[in-house]
Design an enzyme around this catalytic site. Structure first.
Site: not given
Ligand code: FRU
Length: 565
Positions: A134, A137, A257
């Protein structure tokens, strides 16, 4: 957070425990690492097992795997090249000793099923996707060592979200990608959530060596507490976690993030970080306390020690902050603040705070484009963005993909400045066979000008002047795109958006890949990415008009090559 196929959601800290009766406390298997990979048989939906690799007596953080009790859907792999000659032990808690999937794990020099990688039926042919497992981001988008780096949220061991690693791919041109070894694996501080990467040109961090600036990754370790951490590389291939992690302690649970950039006027680093607060006044749909979402601005002179400068409300996860030039007189620049759903504000950044000059504006207009971020150190002085495309690949050994690389600009419109996105020109290298029309007037019932076009991977560009009441209907790869000149609206597979004519013209660009359709209208002011599945049989693309004639100044179609070898 959209919980699209993310298993149990983003805080997968607690696993359903297996009933312990009659089961060994710990199952183990052991090898001397001698081949390239450790191979795991996976059956999507099989009971979840927690599996740990132990090397030299040191246990790595566990990964959750759906080990196949019978015939696997696909094989996952872990690269063990770096462990050659060592004794490696796998451990699983509460696993029946006769579990067939456990017994089937083995070493190998090839990825099982690897001969088909990049040729699978639903494999995106000019969008990046992981070889196995999978992706969500994009992370750490940076130009370093003469190549573009694309790190990404990766579950190497499952078809759905989980076990967050940073996968890694590199490209000379944003189009042709080579997937590299995992850059970051989960550790004692947590799984590896999203973040960014910068070249530390002045070696402010001291992590460089021999005058060569390091590439520094700034990521969230999603443990409890959830913290911000650094890793660095001197060759763009191997990554070392900074011994002093974490560099930012938790403000509130779920903060995450970090997107970092160099701010030259004050010669310091600036981080934007998502920080959410429980808000007892705001109630959610279930009557539980709601959340107040903010972006926090922090600064640092060495990437290691960070101070809070300011905070702004109204943006959720995956923030990004960047300047864009203003064209024409008197020039200058404006700053854009955006986050995961791609809505944005335009304003000023004074080194400590973002001062909005617009309300929140709508970003992308399609479905499934999420958590985009922009490149650092882009050599051509452009601002390039890539987003996660939530486009499922059912039945495949991989899932999800990335958007096309998009070049961002600010454009003057009657409503004020707006953000525009266009596909990068590097994509033109994929053009194979071309069909061209100009000064073509198409009547209702007229001959389909695209009738000779053949191909599954297509780029189509049209510059047309529709008569007042005309509807221009494009069908490509089973998708329908309608421009309604009366309403001045564009509808992509049922998704309707305003797209006003520009001096009587509409200009559309389409890119169709196996699981995505991306439509750009109004010179990029309207970007409509959509997940699609290809039709069972290839269909010839078509343009038809209704309600009046349409004049095409130009109508071009290209069959595109695959970006994979
Ligand atoms: C966004 C998110 C981010 C996090 C990541 C975890 O899609 O939720 O905020 O860091 O995916 O996979």
């Amino acid at each position: 957070m959209k919980n699209i196929m993310r298993g149990t959601g983003w805080l997968m800290a607690v696993l359903p425990e297996q009933a312990g009766v009659g089961l060994p406390a710990k199952a183990t298997r052991q090898w001397v690492a001698s081949e390239r990979y450790l191979l795991f048989p996976i059956k999507n939906g099989a009971p979840k097992q927690r599996v740990r690799l132990v090397v030299d007596g040191q246990a790595e953080a566990p990964n959750v795997m759906e080990l196949a009790p019978g015939t696997p859907d696909w094989w996952a792999f872990r690269d063990i090249t770096e462990l050659r000659g060592k004794t490696i032990t796998l451990e699983a808690d509460n696993l029946p000793a006769d579990n067939a999937g456990w017994q089937a794990i083995r070493q190998g020099n090839e990825i099982k099923g690897g001969e088909d990688i990049y040729r699978e039926r639903l494999r995106p042919q000019f969008h990046f996707s992981a070889r196995r497992g999978w992706n969500n981001d994009p992370n750490g988008l940076a130009f370093y060592g003469g190549e573009y780096h694309l790190f990404f949220q990766h579950n190497p061991y499952g078809w759905s979200w989980g076990n967050m690693h940073w996968g890694h791919a590199t490209s000379p041109d944003l189009v042709h990608w080579s997937e590299q070894a995992e850059a970051l694996r989960p550790d004692a501080l947590g799984t590896m959530y999203s973040g960014s990467a910068v070249t530390d040109w002045n070696n402010t961090s001291g992590l460089g060596q021999g005058g060569k600036p390091p590439l520094v990754l700034i990521y969230t370790a999603a443990g409890n507490p959830m913290t911000q951490c650094l890793a660095y590389s001197r060759d763009g291939r191997s990554f070392t976690k900074y011994a002093g992690n974490p560099v930012v302690t938790q403000f509130t649970p779920g903060n995450r993030d970090p997107k970092v950039r160099w701010y030259e006027p004050a010669r310091k680093w600036v981080m934007v970080l998502y920080v959410g607060y429980a808000d007892p006044v705001k109630k959610d749909a279930m009557g539980k306390p709601g959340r107040r979402d903010t972006i926090r601005f922090l600064s640092s002179t060495d990437l290691k020690s960070w101070q809070t400068m300011s905070e702004i409300e109204g943006f959720y996860e995956c923030p990004d902050l960047f300047p864009l030039p203003l064209t024409g007189d008197p020039g200058g620049e404006k700053w854009v603040l955006t986050a995961a759903n791609s809505d944005y504000m335009i304003g000023r950044f004074d080194g400590t705070a973002f001062i909005p000059e617009t309300s929140k504006l709508a970003g992308q207009r399609g479905e499934g484009f999420y958590a985009a971020q922009t490149y650092s150190d882009e050599p051509k002085q452009r601002r390039i963005q890539i987003g996660w495309m939530q486009a499922p690949a059912p039945g495949m050994a991989f899932n999800q993909t990335m958007s096309l690389p998009l070049e961002l600009s600010l454009r003057a419109t009657p409503e004020g400045l707006r953000l525009a996105r266009l596909p990068v020109p590097e994509l033109e290298s994929l053009r194979q066979k071309a069909w061209h029309h100009e000064a073509l007037s198409l009547q209702p019932g007229g001959v389909n000008p695209l009738a000779k076009v053949r191909g599954e991977l297509l780029e189509v560009r049209a510059d047309f002047e529709p008569g007042a009441a005309a509807e221009t209907v494009f069908t490509v790869n089973g998708a329908t795109v309608v421009y309604d000149a009366d309403q001045q609206e564009l509808t992509v597979n049922g998704k309707r958006n305003r797209a006003p004519l520009m001096a009587g013209h509409e200009r559309l660009i389409f890119y169709t890949d196996r699981t995505t359709l991306e439509v750009f209208a109004n010179d990029g002011l309207v970007y409509v990415p959509m997940p699609v599945l290809p039709p069972a049989n290839q269909v010839v693309p078509a343009v038809t008009v209704k309600g009046g004639a349409v004049k095409f100044d130009t109508l071009d179609a290209w069959r595109l090559k695959s970006a994979w070898k």
